[in-house]
Design a protein around this motif. Sequence first.
Motif, mmCIF file in Angstrom:
data_model
loop_
_atom_site.group_PDB
_atom_site.id
_atom_site.type_symbol
_atom_site.label_atom_id
_atom_site.label_comp_id
_atom_site.label_asym_id
_atom_site.label_seq_id
_atom_site.Cartn_x
_atom_site.Cartn_y
_atom_site.Cartn_z
ATOM 1 N N UNK A 128 0.825 -1.207 0.000
ATOM 2 C CA UNK A 128 0.000 0.000 0.000
ATOM 3 C C UNK A 128 0.864 1.264 0.000
ATOM 4 N N UNK A 129 1.938 1.236 0.796
ATOM 5 C CA UNK A 129 2.802 2.417 0.910
ATOM 6 C C UNK A 129 3.571 2.689 -0.378
ATOM 7 N N UNK A 130 3.951 1.634 -1.087
ATOM 8 C CA UNK A 130 4.777 1.795 -2.283
ATOM 9 C C UNK A 130 4.006 1.635 -3.585
ATOM 10 N N UNK A 131 2.699 1.427 -3.465
ATOM 11 C CA UNK A 131 1.828 1.319 -4.640
ATOM 12 C C UNK A 131 2.273 0.182 -5.568
ATOM 13 N N UNK A 132 2.534 -0.988 -4.983
ATOM 14 C CA UNK A 132 2.886 -2.183 -5.737
ATOM 15 C C UNK A 132 2.038 -3.340 -5.231
ATOM 16 N N UNK A 133 2.133 -4.488 -5.880
ATOM 17 C CA UNK A 133 1.348 -5.649 -5.449
ATOM 18 C C UNK A 133 1.987 -6.277 -4.211
ATOM 19 N N UNK A 134 1.199 -7.083 -3.497
ATOM 20 C CA UNK A 134 1.720 -7.751 -2.310
ATOM 21 C C UNK A 134 2.826 -8.739 -2.674
ATOM 22 N N UNK A 135 2.676 -9.387 -3.819
ATOM 23 C CA UNK A 135 3.724 -10.321 -4.259
ATOM 24 C C UNK A 135 5.033 -9.583 -4.510
ATOM 25 N N UNK A 136 4.957 -8.411 -5.128
ATOM 26 C CA UNK A 136 6.158 -7.606 -5.373
ATOM 27 C C UNK A 136 6.740 -7.086 -4.065
ATOM 28 N N UNK A 137 5.857 -6.706 -3.138
ATOM 29 C CA UNK A 137 6.330 -6.231 -1.839
ATOM 30 C C UNK A 137 7.014 -7.349 -1.066
ATOM 31 N N UNK A 138 6.513 -8.593 -1.232
ATOM 32 C CA UNK A 138 7.120 -9.733 -0.546
ATOM 33 C C UNK A 138 8.510 -10.065 -1.054
ATOM 34 N N UNK A 139 8.825 -9.600 -2.250
ATOM 35 C CA UNK A 139 10.151 -9.888 -2.821
ATOM 36 C C UNK A 139 11.228 -8.939 -2.303
ATOM 37 N N UNK A 140 10.830 -7.872 -1.614
ATOM 38 C CA UNK A 140 11.796 -6.875 -1.123
ATOM 39 C C UNK A 140 12.475 -7.409 0.131
ATOM 40 N N UNK A 141 13.785 -7.431 0.121
ATOM 41 C CA UNK A 141 14.566 -7.918 1.256
ATOM 42 C C UNK A 141 14.998 -6.770 2.158
ATOM 43 N N UNK A 142 15.460 -5.691 1.555
ATOM 44 C CA UNK A 142 15.978 -4.563 2.335
ATOM 45 C C UNK A 142 15.899 -3.277 1.518
ATOM 46 N N UNK A 143 15.620 -2.172 2.222
ATOM 47 C CA UNK A 143 15.653 -0.831 1.624
ATOM 48 C C UNK A 143 16.470 0.061 2.554
ATOM 49 N N UNK A 144 17.459 0.744 2.022
ATOM 50 C CA UNK A 144 18.277 1.614 2.866
ATOM 51 C C UNK A 144 18.757 2.814 2.060
ATOM 52 N N UNK A 145 19.175 3.849 2.778
ATOM 53 C CA UNK A 145 19.644 5.083 2.155
ATOM 54 C C UNK A 145 20.903 5.532 2.877
ATOM 55 N N UNK A 146 21.850 6.057 2.126
ATOM 56 C CA UNK A 146 23.072 6.606 2.717
ATOM 57 C C UNK A 146 23.526 7.807 1.912
ATOM 58 N N UNK A 147 24.398 8.593 2.524
ATOM 59 C CA UNK A 147 24.872 9.806 1.869
ATOM 60 C C UNK A 147 25.792 9.438 0.707
ATOM 61 N N UNK A 148 25.776 10.309 -0.298
ATOM 62 C CA UNK A 148 26.542 10.057 -1.524
ATOM 63 C C UNK A 148 27.356 11.318 -1.793
ATOM 64 N N UNK A 149 28.572 11.355 -1.227
ATOM 65 C CA UNK A 149 29.389 12.562 -1.372
ATOM 66 C C UNK A 149 30.858 12.191 -1.408
#
Length: 348
Positions: free
Chosen positions: A117-138
Amino acid sequence: MAEQPVNNSSDEIDLGQLFQIIGRAFERFFNFIGGIFKGIFHLLILLLIFIQKNIIVLSIAVIVGGVAGYFLDKRLPEKYISKMVVEPNFNSVQQLYNNIDFYDDLAKAKDSTTLATALNITEHEAGSIIQIFVDSYSDENQKIKLFDDFIKNLDTTTIKTIDFENYLKNFNSLDARFHQISVMSTNNKVAKKMQQAIIGSISVNDYFKLQKKINDENLDLQEEIYLKQLTEIDSLQSLYRTVLIKEADKPMQGTNINLAENGESRNKELALVQEKEVLKERLVELNRERANKSEILNIISDFPTRGVALKGLWNRYLFVLPLVLLVMVIGVLLALQLNKFLRDYSQN
């Protein structure tokens, strides 16, 4: 009759004692170094004896881990990683990090419904996500530019107390201009599908929308002022040219005075030309800022259409699982030996 020189025996004794002290110091130093090497050699022998006694158990652990890792690599789905570089505006970087942490928590909790619901994708696609992270790029150049922009807003006294080294010590990842969002998934296409939702989660924030609106209005107002000043300068230049033409048509009276007046007029015209160039540079900078602040979250590099397969030994169970089992078996064997030592010690 001349007196014979007398040898100072106390000086000779002191010199001999000094050499003895130096010799003992060197001897202790070399003994200390030798003791370190002896200790390392002793530990190495103990390790080899431990391996010799338990070679069968350790070999079984490595073989079992290798076989299990091989089958896991074959049966489990391939992992992919996708990366996107963004530039947050209007102090929205903290909100970006909070949102990414929220998505990552949902992925780790296997809450596919909420994540979909948060990412506007299907539940099957959401189940495939293992990790999401963000870091600085400088890099170093970007940090130098950030430092330059930072000190521009400080007074002279404060600038003297801050140098680049101190700035780097207090540099926070949130201070970076660019940030990289990474998505690890078993579906190599899901990252591209969730890109718009990630950007939209920041862009719909009322506070950031208000900040952008005010910034746009300020830029338009500043541009209007610069354009008005350019128009006024053009009018003044036209006036000076008219005055110079009329002065040139007058008969020569008081040559020195006329030359002085002409020189003053030319200086004023030159000053107007220089001011005009400054205003043009400010307009260019204004347009550049308008381009940089056109969105709440600028996309520097999109998610690719397909993610890249994770490579490397640390991403293969064939390499990781034998190491894990080997460490676990060594830990158990050492614990058993320690228990035996403590039992014998208590009995004796």
